[in-house]
Write an enzyme that holds these catalytic residues in place. Structure first.
Site, PDB file in Angstrom:
ATOM      1  N   ASP A  10       0.866  -1.174   0.000  1.00 17.03           N
ATOM      2  CA  ASP A  10       0.000   0.000   0.000  1.00 17.03           C
ATOM      3  C   ASP A  10       0.906   1.228   0.000  1.00 17.03           C
ATOM      4  O   ASP A  10       2.105   1.130   0.247  1.00 17.03           O
ATOM      5  CB  ASP A  10      -0.888  -0.003   1.252  1.00 17.03           C
ATOM      6  N   SER A  11       0.278   2.384  -0.230  1.00 16.08           N
ATOM      7  CA  SER A  11       1.047   3.624  -0.204  1.00 16.08           C
ATOM      8  C   SER A  11       1.507   3.969   1.221  1.00 16.08           C
ATOM      9  O   SER A  11       2.362   4.833   1.384  1.00 16.08           O
ATOM     10  CB  SER A  11       0.191   4.747  -0.762  1.00 16.08           C
ATOM     11  N   TYR A  42      -0.611   8.341  -2.696  1.00 17.01           N
ATOM     12  CA  TYR A  42      -0.658   8.026  -4.119  1.00 17.01           C
ATOM     13  C   TYR A  42      -1.905   8.669  -4.767  1.00 17.01           C
ATOM     14  O   TYR A  42      -1.955   8.881  -5.962  1.00 17.01           O
ATOM     15  CB  TYR A  42      -0.773   6.516  -4.339  1.00 17.01           C
ATOM     16  N   GLY A  43      -2.914   8.913  -3.936  1.00 19.18           N
ATOM     17  CA  GLY A  43      -4.231   9.307  -4.443  1.00 19.18           C
ATOM     18  C   GLY A  43      -4.269  10.621  -5.194  1.00 19.18           C
ATOM     19  O   GLY A  43      -5.213  10.900  -5.926  1.00 19.18           O
ATOM     20  N   CYS A  73      -3.928  -1.066  -1.949  1.00 19.91           N
ATOM     21  CA  CYS A  73      -4.244   0.339  -2.238  1.00 19.91           C
ATOM     22  C   CYS A  73      -5.349   0.441  -3.303  1.00 19.91           C
ATOM     23  O   CYS A  73      -5.208  -0.096  -4.409  1.00 19.91           O
ATOM     24  CB  CYS A  73      -2.974   1.022  -2.735  1.00 19.91           C
ATOM     25  N   ASN A  74      -6.408   1.146  -2.969  1.00 16.03           N
ATOM     26  CA  ASN A  74      -7.507   1.333  -3.930  1.00 16.03           C
ATOM     27  C   ASN A  74      -7.053   2.139  -5.144  1.00 16.03           C
ATOM     28  O   ASN A  74      -7.452   1.865  -6.273  1.00 16.03           O
ATOM     29  CB  ASN A  74      -8.669   2.067  -3.266  1.00 16.03           C
ATOM     30  N   THR A  75      -6.214   3.147  -4.906  1.00 19.47           N
ATOM     31  CA  THR A  75      -5.766   3.998  -6.012  1.00 19.47           C
ATOM     32  C   THR A  75      -4.984   3.178  -7.034  1.00 19.47           C
ATOM     33  O   THR A  75      -5.207   3.285  -8.245  1.00 19.47           O
ATOM     34  CB  THR A  75      -4.889   5.152  -5.469  1.00 19.47           C
ATOM     35  N   GLU A 152      -3.921   9.590   9.138  1.00 19.23           N
ATOM     36  CA  GLU A 152      -2.468   9.534   9.362  1.00 19.23           C
ATOM     37  C   GLU A 152      -2.068  10.363  10.589  1.00 19.23           C
ATOM     38  O   GLU A 152      -1.064  10.097  11.230  1.00 19.23           O
ATOM     39  CB  GLU A 152      -1.721  10.037   8.117  1.00 19.23           C
ATOM     40  N   CYS A 184     -11.079   3.331  -0.030  1.00 18.75           N
ATOM     41  CA  CYS A 184      -9.712   3.791   0.261  1.00 18.75           C
ATOM     42  C   CYS A 184      -9.269   3.041   1.505  1.00 18.75           C
ATOM     43  O   CYS A 184     -10.059   2.882   2.450  1.00 18.75           O
ATOM     44  CB  CYS A 184      -9.703   5.297   0.497  1.00 18.75           C
ATOM     45  N   THR A 185      -8.037   2.586   1.474  1.00 19.27           N
ATOM     46  CA  THR A 185      -7.528   1.777   2.590  1.00 19.27           C
ATOM     47  C   THR A 185      -7.724   2.419   3.963  1.00 19.27           C
ATOM     48  O   THR A 185      -7.903   1.729   4.958  1.00 19.27           O
ATOM     49  CB  THR A 185      -6.010   1.559   2.417  1.00 19.27           C
ATOM     50  N   HIS A 186      -7.632   3.740   4.000  1.00 23.65           N
ATOM     51  CA  HIS A 186      -7.678   4.436   5.293  1.00 23.65           C
ATOM     52  C   HIS A 186      -9.094   4.562   5.870  1.00 23.65           C
ATOM     53  O   HIS A 186      -9.255   4.771   7.065  1.00 23.65           O
ATOM     54  CB  HIS A 186      -7.115   5.850   5.145  1.00 23.65           C
TER      55      HIS A 186
HETATM   56  N1  DGL Z   1      -3.879   3.759  -0.083  1.00 23.14           N
HETATM   57  C1  DGL Z   1      -4.614   4.799  -0.749  1.00 23.14           C
HETATM   58  C2  DGL Z   1      -5.896   4.225  -1.334  1.00 23.14           C
HETATM   59  O1  DGL Z   1      -6.419   3.236  -0.870  1.00 23.14           O
HETATM   60  C3  DGL Z   1      -4.928   5.957   0.156  1.00 23.14           C
HETATM   61  C4  DGL Z   1      -3.772   6.807   0.534  1.00 23.14           C
HETATM   62  C5  DGL Z   1      -3.102   7.467  -0.642  1.00 23.14           C
HETATM   63  O2  DGL Z   1      -3.651   8.395  -1.252  1.00 23.14           O
HETATM   64  O3  DGL Z   1      -2.022   7.029  -0.954  1.00 23.14           O
HETATM   65  O4  DGL Z   1      -6.417   4.776  -2.274  1.00 23.14           O
END
Ligand code: DGL
Length: 267
Positions: A10-11, A42-43, A73-75, A152, A184-186
Site C-alpha cells: 500500500d502507499s 498516491y491518491g 491500495c484502492n488507487t 495519518e 480507500c484503505t484508510h
Molecule cells: N492507499 C490509498 C488508497 O487506498 C490511500 C492513501 C493514498 O492516497 O495514498 O487509495
C-alpha cells in the site's frame, strides 16, 4: 501447497486494513507487508507515477519470495491493476472487484455510494465494476482527500473528522444510498464517524473483507495454501521510518509492529 508468504503493499499504513482481514480469515498464512510511507499519498498523483511506484513495490515484494501479490491500495487497484498483471508473472489481486461484489450483494435499493481518493474516483473503476455485476445499480461517488491525512494524524475519532465527514458525505447521503463503499484503505479507520454521519440504515462496505475472501479462493484454486504447522509470520517494511506507521498501525492491528526500512528507489 506453498509455504511462501503473501505480499501486500500500500502507499502507507492504510493497507493494514487488508492485513487485519487476512490475519482473521487466513491466520495460517505468512505475510510480507510493504508500506510506501516515504511517498504517500498516491491518491493525488498521476497514473504514470502510481504505476512506477507500484512496480517498485512489487519488485521489492518479489525479492522476498512471495507466492501472490495483494494490492491493498484502492488507487493502485483502480488505475494500474491490469497493467501490473500484464507486467508480472504472479497472481495479483486488487481490492476493487471484491469491494464492488460486496456492495452489489449488500444493496437492497440499488443505490450505492463510493468514496475514495481523487485518483480512484477519477478512474471510474468502482462504478464500472459494480455495473458489470448489476447494470441496474446507480452509483454515487465522492472524492474525500482530507480523510487520509486525518487518519495519518491519528485524528479518526475527533470533531475534525466528524465535521469533514459531514461536509464530504452530505451529497451522497441526500442521494438515498443504502450502501457505501469505503474505497480507500484508510477509510475503515474512520468507519465510526462515517457511520454516524450516514446513519444506521446505510451499510458500510470495507473492500478489505471481500479481498481476503477472494485471496482465500485463489489460494485454494491454485493449490497455494500454506500447510506448515509452524506459526505464521508477518514482516513489515516501509520506505520511511516514522513513528506513525508503528503507533497507529500497531494500535489498529493490536500488536507491536517493528518495521524495517527499505530503500525503495533501488527496486
Ligand atoms: N492507499 C490509498 C488508497 O487506498 C490511500 C492513501 C493514498 O492516497 O495514498 O487509495
Amino acid at each position: 501447497m506453498d509455504d511462501r508468504p503473501i505480499g501486500v503493499f500500500d502507499s502507507g499504513l492504510g493497507g493494514l486494513t487488508v492485513v487485519k482481514e487476512l490475519n482473521r480469515l487466513l491466520p495460517e498464512e505468512s505475510i510480507v507487508y510493504f508500506g510506501d510511507t516515504a511517498r504517500v499519498p498516491y491518491g493525488t498523483r498521476s497514473r504514470d507515477t502510481v504505476m512506477k511506484y507500484s512496480e517498485q513495490c512489487i519488485r521489492f515484494l518479489l525479492s522476498k519470495d512471495i507466492k501472490m501479490v495483494i494490492v491493498a491500495c484502492n488507487t493502485v487497484s483502480a488505475t494500474s491493476l491490469e497493467a501490473l498483471k500484464k507486467k508480472f508473472d504472479i497472481p495479483i489481486l486488487g481490492v476493487i472487484e471484491p469491494g464492488a461484489l460486496a456492495a452489489v450483494k449488500a444493496t437492497r435499493n440499488k443505490r450505492v455510494g463510493v468514496i475514495g481518493t481523487g485518483g480512484t474516483i477519477k478512474s471510474g473503476a468502482y462504478p464500472a465494476a459494480i455495473k458489470r455485476l448489476d447494470p441496474g445499480i446507480s452509483v454515487f461517488e465522492k472524492a474525500c482527500p482530507l480523510f487520509v491525512p486525518i487518519v495519518e494524524e491519528g485524528w479518526s475519532g475527533t470533531e475534525v473528522a466528524r465535521l469533514t465527514a459531514r461536509e464530504y458525505l452530505a451529497g451522497i447521503k441526500d442521494s438515498g444510498v443504502d450502501t457505501l463503499v469505503l474505497g480507500c484503505t484508510h477509510y475503515p479507520l474512520l468507519s465510526g464517524v462515517i457511520s454516524e454521519v450516514m446513519g444506521p440504515d446505510v451499510r458500510l462496505v470495507n473492500p478489505a473483507e471481500g479481498t481476503a475472501a477472494r485471496a482465500r479462493e485463489i489460494l485454494m484454486a491454485e493449490g497455494l495454501k500454506r500447510e506448515s504447522k509452524a506459526p505464521a509470520s508477518t514482516g513489515f517494511y516501509v520506505s520511511d521510518i516514522g513513528e506513525r506507521f508503528q503507533t497507529i498501525g500497531g494500535h489498529f492491528l493490536n500488536k507491536d509492529i517493528n518495521a524495517e526500512y527499505i530503500e525503495i528507489e533501488k527496486y
